[in-house]
Enzyme design. Structure first.
Site, PDB file in Angstrom:
ATOM      1  N   ASN A 197     -10.121  -0.474   0.534  1.00  0.00           N
ATOM      2  CA  ASN A 197      -8.670  -0.342   0.495  1.00  0.00           C
ATOM      3  C   ASN A 197      -8.179  -0.824  -0.870  1.00  0.00           C
ATOM      4  O   ASN A 197      -8.240  -2.015  -1.163  1.00  0.00           O
ATOM      5  CB  ASN A 197      -8.074  -1.183   1.631  1.00  0.00           C
ATOM      6  CG  ASN A 197      -6.555  -1.141   1.676  1.00  0.00           C
ATOM      7  OD1 ASN A 197      -5.913  -0.649   0.742  1.00  0.00           O
ATOM      8  ND2 ASN A 197      -5.993  -1.653   2.747  1.00  0.00           N
ATOM      9  N   CYS A 243       0.813  -1.220   0.000  1.00  0.00           N
ATOM     10  CA  CYS A 243       0.000   0.000   0.000  1.00  0.00           C
ATOM     11  C   CYS A 243       0.848   1.271   0.000  1.00  0.00           C
ATOM     12  O   CYS A 243       0.347   2.355  -0.293  1.00  0.00           O
ATOM     13  CB  CYS A 243      -0.950   0.009   1.195  1.00  0.00           C
ATOM     14  SG  CYS A 243      -1.950  -1.473   1.287  1.00  0.00           S
ATOM     15  N   HIS A 294      -3.097   7.115   1.743  1.00  0.00           N
ATOM     16  CA  HIS A 294      -3.602   5.767   1.531  1.00  0.00           C
ATOM     17  C   HIS A 294      -4.725   5.528   2.542  1.00  0.00           C
ATOM     18  O   HIS A 294      -4.603   5.910   3.703  1.00  0.00           O
ATOM     19  CB  HIS A 294      -2.489   4.752   1.752  1.00  0.00           C
ATOM     20  CG  HIS A 294      -3.003   3.362   1.911  1.00  0.00           C
ATOM     21  ND1 HIS A 294      -3.801   2.769   0.965  1.00  0.00           N
ATOM     22  CD2 HIS A 294      -2.873   2.454   2.907  1.00  0.00           C
ATOM     23  CE1 HIS A 294      -4.122   1.562   1.373  1.00  0.00           C
ATOM     24  NE2 HIS A 294      -3.578   1.339   2.556  1.00  0.00           N
TER      25      HIS A 294
HETATM   26  C1  LIG Z   1      -9.751  -5.388  10.359  1.00  0.00           C
HETATM   27  C2  LIG Z   1     -10.353  -4.325  11.271  1.00  0.00           C
HETATM   28  C3  LIG Z   1     -11.397  -3.555  10.513  1.00  0.00           C
HETATM   29  C4  LIG Z   1     -11.008  -5.031  12.430  1.00  0.00           C
HETATM   30  O1  LIG Z   1     -11.586  -4.067  13.290  1.00  0.00           O
HETATM   31  P1  LIG Z   1     -11.453  -4.242  14.865  1.00  0.00           P
HETATM   32  O2  LIG Z   1     -12.239  -3.154  15.451  1.00  0.00           O
HETATM   33  O3  LIG Z   1      -9.993  -4.338  15.176  1.00  0.00           O
HETATM   34  O4  LIG Z   1     -12.181  -5.602  15.101  1.00  0.00           O
HETATM   35  P2  LIG Z   1     -11.585  -6.896  15.779  1.00  0.00           P
HETATM   36  O5  LIG Z   1     -10.529  -7.492  14.925  1.00  0.00           O
HETATM   37  O6  LIG Z   1     -11.236  -6.523  17.177  1.00  0.00           O
HETATM   38  O7  LIG Z   1     -12.842  -7.826  15.741  1.00  0.00           O
HETATM   39  C5  LIG Z   1     -13.960  -7.572  16.538  1.00  0.00           C
HETATM   40  C6  LIG Z   1     -14.987  -8.649  16.279  1.00  0.00           C
HETATM   41  O8  LIG Z   1     -15.563  -8.438  14.981  1.00  0.00           O
HETATM   42  C7  LIG Z   1     -15.534  -9.657  14.252  1.00  0.00           C
HETATM   43  N1  LIG Z   1     -15.415  -9.379  12.840  1.00  0.00           N
HETATM   44  C8  LIG Z   1     -14.309  -9.301  12.085  1.00  0.00           C
HETATM   45  N2  LIG Z   1     -14.642  -9.015  10.814  1.00  0.00           N
HETATM   46  C9  LIG Z   1     -15.980  -8.908  10.777  1.00  0.00           C
HETATM   47  C10 LIG Z   1     -16.897  -8.626   9.757  1.00  0.00           C
HETATM   48  N3  LIG Z   1     -16.516  -8.403   8.495  1.00  0.00           N
HETATM   49  N4  LIG Z   1     -18.207  -8.567  10.071  1.00  0.00           N
HETATM   50  C11 LIG Z   1     -18.631  -8.785  11.319  1.00  0.00           C
HETATM   51  N5  LIG Z   1     -17.805  -9.068  12.345  1.00  0.00           N
HETATM   52  C12 LIG Z   1     -16.484  -9.127  12.066  1.00  0.00           C
HETATM   53  C13 LIG Z   1     -14.332 -10.387  14.792  1.00  0.00           C
HETATM   54  O9  LIG Z   1     -14.461 -11.775  14.545  1.00  0.00           O
HETATM   55  C14 LIG Z   1     -14.403 -10.050  16.249  1.00  0.00           C
HETATM   56  O10 LIG Z   1     -15.336 -10.910  16.869  1.00  0.00           O
HETATM   57  P3  LIG Z   1     -15.032 -11.541  18.288  1.00  0.00           P
HETATM   58  O11 LIG Z   1     -14.889 -10.350  19.203  1.00  0.00           O
HETATM   59  O12 LIG Z   1     -16.232 -12.364  18.527  1.00  0.00           O
HETATM   60  O13 LIG Z   1     -13.762 -12.307  18.125  1.00  0.00           O
HETATM   61  C15 LIG Z   1      -9.267  -3.380  11.806  1.00  0.00           C
HETATM   62  O14 LIG Z   1      -8.439  -4.041  12.725  1.00  0.00           O
HETATM   63  C16 LIG Z   1      -8.423  -2.806  10.728  1.00  0.00           C
HETATM   64  O15 LIG Z   1      -8.880  -2.108   9.860  1.00  0.00           O
HETATM   65  N6  LIG Z   1      -7.105  -3.090  10.755  1.00  0.00           N
HETATM   66  C17 LIG Z   1      -6.210  -2.651   9.726  1.00  0.00           C
HETATM   67  C18 LIG Z   1      -6.304  -3.566   8.558  1.00  0.00           C
HETATM   68  C19 LIG Z   1      -5.602  -3.000   7.372  1.00  0.00           C
HETATM   69  O16 LIG Z   1      -5.519  -1.829   7.243  1.00  0.00           O
HETATM   70  N7  LIG Z   1      -5.098  -3.841   6.469  1.00  0.00           N
HETATM   71  C20 LIG Z   1      -4.451  -3.416   5.307  1.00  0.00           C
HETATM   72  C21 LIG Z   1      -3.244  -2.622   5.641  1.00  0.00           C
HETATM   73  S1  LIG Z   1      -2.789  -1.614   4.310  1.00  0.00           S
END
Ligand SMILES: CC(C)(COP(=O)(O)OP(=O)(O)OC[C@H]1O[C@@H](n2cnc3c(N)ncnc32)[C@H](O)[C@@H]1OP(=O)(O)O)[C@@H](O)C(=O)NCCC(=O)NCCS
Length: 329
Positions: free
Chosen positions: A286, A115, A256
């Site tokens: 993204n 990215c 980004h």
């Molecule tokens: C992935 C992301 C959106 C997750 O958000 P978060 O607030 O950290 O959520 P968590 O990972 O703590 O998950 C919380 C809960 O939601 C659930 N969950 C994850 N994806 C889900 C979805 N698409 N729909 C519903 N629930 C979801 C998880 O399973 C978790 O459930 P649990 O508590 O029962 O285990 C966030 O961490 C993020 O954006 N990270 C950066 C990722 C990124 O930028 N990647 C590319 C880099 S360039």
């Protein structure tokens, strides 16, 4: 040697016409529109057509940028494509772009900085222009991530989209304009938090690689999030300090976009008003290396960027690889 500053002469972008909304995703995985919007800011993303490849998208974005720059592809010296989803492992995506554009004079290559790729590309282009080795450089960020995400993994598949953005870069004689500096960083100690582990020399294609879905994106979202909100403000401050500037001087943030909460957290920490940040993650998701040039193109075509405005850029992705840049429009 006389060094010449580089500036952006044209911007362009392209996104496939097919749109996948959060409501569409509700039908294929255990998720909701409300969860995705609240946690990421994403409402929909574009998905490439069957048979459409990364270079096809890159070429469309490039044509738009070349038209704005009033530059003939035949006059390009260099083509850089930032991508982690090229048409094929070899040769580069960039040579396919070169061939389709008829950019016979240019040499062309890909860079792999995920990215952060377009920011890396911008910095490389700048060095060639500063030293007089290139006059016209095309930098493209193009990603077809829908082919490398695991559509059964709700943690990651909701995040990504397909698109391309392009920049035409050339020298400027106006010392008040152009790229002021770029600051690039990598941390391979954290390579494991975002990767496509299979299909390379470590784990070549095999039935086991396919069975374990090692050819798909593997992501630790929470660790990436923590990493990004720590290093991105530092990177922007580094770029500002290099020019003796403070965050209050920034007119626009072009970034980004991986998650709206990451972007808002970073600009909040910097004390930069959120309105200064061009946001489009709701419409694209993204798009990795495409995200930054698309944002610049949209802000540019919307007439948001005025001559002399100070633009702070930032990007982060797998590697981890990240960076910042400052530019006077
Ligand atoms: C992935 C992301 C959106 C997750 O958000 P978060 O607030 O950290 O959520 P968590 O990972 O703590 O998950 C919380 C809960 O939601 C659930 N969950 C994850 N994806 C889900 C979805 N698409 N729909 C519903 N629930 C979801 C998880 O399973 C978790 O459930 P649990 O508590 O029962 O285990 C966030 O961490 C993020 O954006 N990270 C950066 C990722 C990124 O930028 N990647 C590319 C880099 S360039």
């Amino acid at each position: 040697m006389k060094l010449t500053q580089s500036q952006i002469l044209g911007t362009g972008s392209y996104a496939p016409s097919r749109i996948l909304t959060n409501f569409d995703l509700e039908k294929i995985i255990d998720t909701t529109d409300a969860w995705i919007v609240e946690r990421t800011g994403i409402r929909e993303r574009h998905i490439a057509a069957d048979g459409e490849a990364t270079s096809d998208m890159a070429v469309e974005a490039a044509k738009n940028a070349l038209a704005m720059a009033a530059t003939d592809a035949a006059d390009l010296d260099m083509i850089i494509v930032a991508t982690i989803s090229p048409d094929m492992p070899m040769p580069s995506c960039a040579v396919f772009v070169q061939a389709k554009l008829g950019a016979k004079r240019a040499f062309a290559f890909d860079i792999s900085a995920a990215c952060a790729g377009s920011l890396y590309g911008l910095s490389i282009a700048d060095k060639f222009i500063r030293t007089g080795q290139a006059q016209r450089v095309l930098v493209i960020g193009a990603e077809l991530l829908s082919r490398v995400v695991d559509w059964t993994d709700r943690n990651s598949c909701v995040l990504f989209g397909d698109a391309a953005g392009a920049l035409v870069i050339g020298p400027t004689s106006d010392p008040g304009r152009g790229l002021m500096s770029a600051h690039l960083h990598s941390d391979g100690m954290n390579a494991g938090i975002l990767s496509i582990p299979g299909g390379g020399s470590r784990y070549p294609q095999s039935e086991e690689v396919l069975a374990q879905k090692m050819h798909k994106v593997a992501m630790n979202g929470r660790e990436i999030y923590k990493f990004a909100v720590r290093v991105l403000p530092e990177a922007v401050l580094e770029a500002l300090a290099a020019q003796g500037l403070k965050p209050g001087a920034v007119d626009h943030v072009i970034t980004h976009q991986a998650n709206i909460r990451i972007v808002e957290s970073v600009v909040d920490r910097l004390g930069i008003p959120r309105e200064k940040c061009w946001l489009n993650i709701d419409r694209y998701g993204n798009t990795s290396s495409a995200s930054l040039p698309i944002s610049l193109d949209e802000a540019n075509r919307a007439g948001r960027l005025k001559r002399g405005d100070l633009i702070a850029m930032m990007a982060i992705g797998a590697g981890m690889a990240w960076g910042s840049a400052l530019m006077r429009w």
